[in-house]
Design an enzyme around this catalytic site. Structure first.
Site, PDB file in Angstrom:
ATOM      1  N   GLU A 186      -2.100  -9.099   4.308  1.00  0.00           N
ATOM      2  CA  GLU A 186      -2.086  -9.505   5.715  1.00  0.00           C
ATOM      3  C   GLU A 186      -3.483  -9.655   6.317  1.00  0.00           C
ATOM      4  O   GLU A 186      -3.635 -10.257   7.385  1.00  0.00           O
ATOM      5  CB  GLU A 186      -1.262  -8.515   6.545  1.00  0.00           C
ATOM      6  CG  GLU A 186      -1.870  -7.133   6.717  1.00  0.00           C
ATOM      7  CD  GLU A 186      -1.564  -6.153   5.595  1.00  0.00           C
ATOM      8  OE1 GLU A 186      -1.699  -4.942   5.827  1.00  0.00           O
ATOM      9  OE2 GLU A 186      -1.191  -6.597   4.488  1.00  0.00           O
ATOM     10  N   CYS A 211       0.832  -1.208   0.000  1.00  0.00           N
ATOM     11  CA  CYS A 211       0.000   0.000   0.000  1.00  0.00           C
ATOM     12  C   CYS A 211       0.873   1.268   0.000  1.00  0.00           C
ATOM     13  O   CYS A 211       1.520   1.544  -0.994  1.00  0.00           O
ATOM     14  CB  CYS A 211      -0.988  -0.056   1.156  1.00  0.00           C
ATOM     15  SG  CYS A 211      -2.391   1.079   0.952  1.00  0.00           S
ATOM     16  N   HIS A 237      -3.748  -5.396   0.507  1.00  0.00           N
ATOM     17  CA  HIS A 237      -3.236  -5.829   1.816  1.00  0.00           C
ATOM     18  C   HIS A 237      -3.300  -7.351   1.943  1.00  0.00           C
ATOM     19  O   HIS A 237      -4.362  -7.909   2.233  1.00  0.00           O
ATOM     20  CB  HIS A 237      -4.047  -5.175   2.936  1.00  0.00           C
ATOM     21  CG  HIS A 237      -3.812  -3.712   3.072  1.00  0.00           C
ATOM     22  ND1 HIS A 237      -2.823  -3.189   3.876  1.00  0.00           N
ATOM     23  CD2 HIS A 237      -4.413  -2.657   2.485  1.00  0.00           C
ATOM     24  CE1 HIS A 237      -2.839  -1.872   3.796  1.00  0.00           C
ATOM     25  NE2 HIS A 237      -3.790  -1.521   2.949  1.00  0.00           N
TER      26      HIS A 237
END
Length: 198
Positions: free
Chosen positions: A169, A82, A167
């Site tokens: 994660e 990001c 993202h």
């Protein structure tokens, strides 16, 4: 202390701790450090790679956080997420600009070039986006690895320097843990021999 580690450089993302947790879930030791951490402290960890977190800033704003020079000069693999990807583009000679509309929520990315980061993944999958800027011009030598309807550069790479606009994660991203595992095992050459308390 593990014989191998990955350093997560924190640019203020709400997900920074989650990145560190996901890395440890892959049995690789990691430490989350501030963006201004000097190389001597990072080198002491014997890092195999660096992850740049997201963050709320825009790279073209005065005073926005920057990466220390060693991040791109050490020769270590880098996974930039990001804001981290936008910083990677900015500092490697590309261009970042505000997107026409802020993107927040699910998107579908399409893989359009090969990378070990996406090994064994389908050509399309759902990801979580949360950003207001986008890559306008790729840095020299970089390739677009993935795109989405609203992000023509959803992933980019050059050798062992890779950026993701989404993202990996968060649980909202399909195959996110596989992407992180590919970075650790296929790109950083980690072995996954760390266990908590070791």
């Amino acid at each position: 202390m593990s014989s191998e580690a990955v350093v997560v450089i924190d640019f203020g993302s709400q997900y920074s701790q989650l990145i560190a947790r996901r890395i440890r879930e892959c049995r690789v030791y990691c430490e989350l450090v501030p963006a201004d951490t000097p190389w001597a402290e990072v080198a002491a960890l014997n890092p195999r790679g660096v992850i740049l977190s997201g963050g709320p800033a825009s790279v073209y704003e005065p005073g926005s956080p920057r990466a220390e020079s060693y991040v791109f000069e050490s020769g270590l693999p880098v996974l930039a997420i990001c804001y981290g990807m936008q910083l990677l583009a900015h500092e490697q000679g590309g261009s970042v600009e505000p997107a026409a509309a802020r993107e927040y929520g699910h998107a579908v990315v399409e893989l359009i070039d090969d990378s070990p980061l996406f090994a064994d993944l389908p050509r399309q999958f759902r990801v979580w986006m949360s950003h207001g800027d986008r890559i306008a011009v790729l840095p020299p030598g970089y390739r677009v690895l993935a795109r989405s309807a609203n992000s023509p550069v959803a992933a980019m790479g050059r050798d062992q320097l890779i950026g993701l606009q989404f993202h990996p994660e968060v649980v909202h991203t399909q195959f996110g843990k596989d992407i992180l595992r590919n970075f650790l095992y296929r790109i950083c050459d980690c072995h996954g021999d760390w266990t908590p308390g070791s």
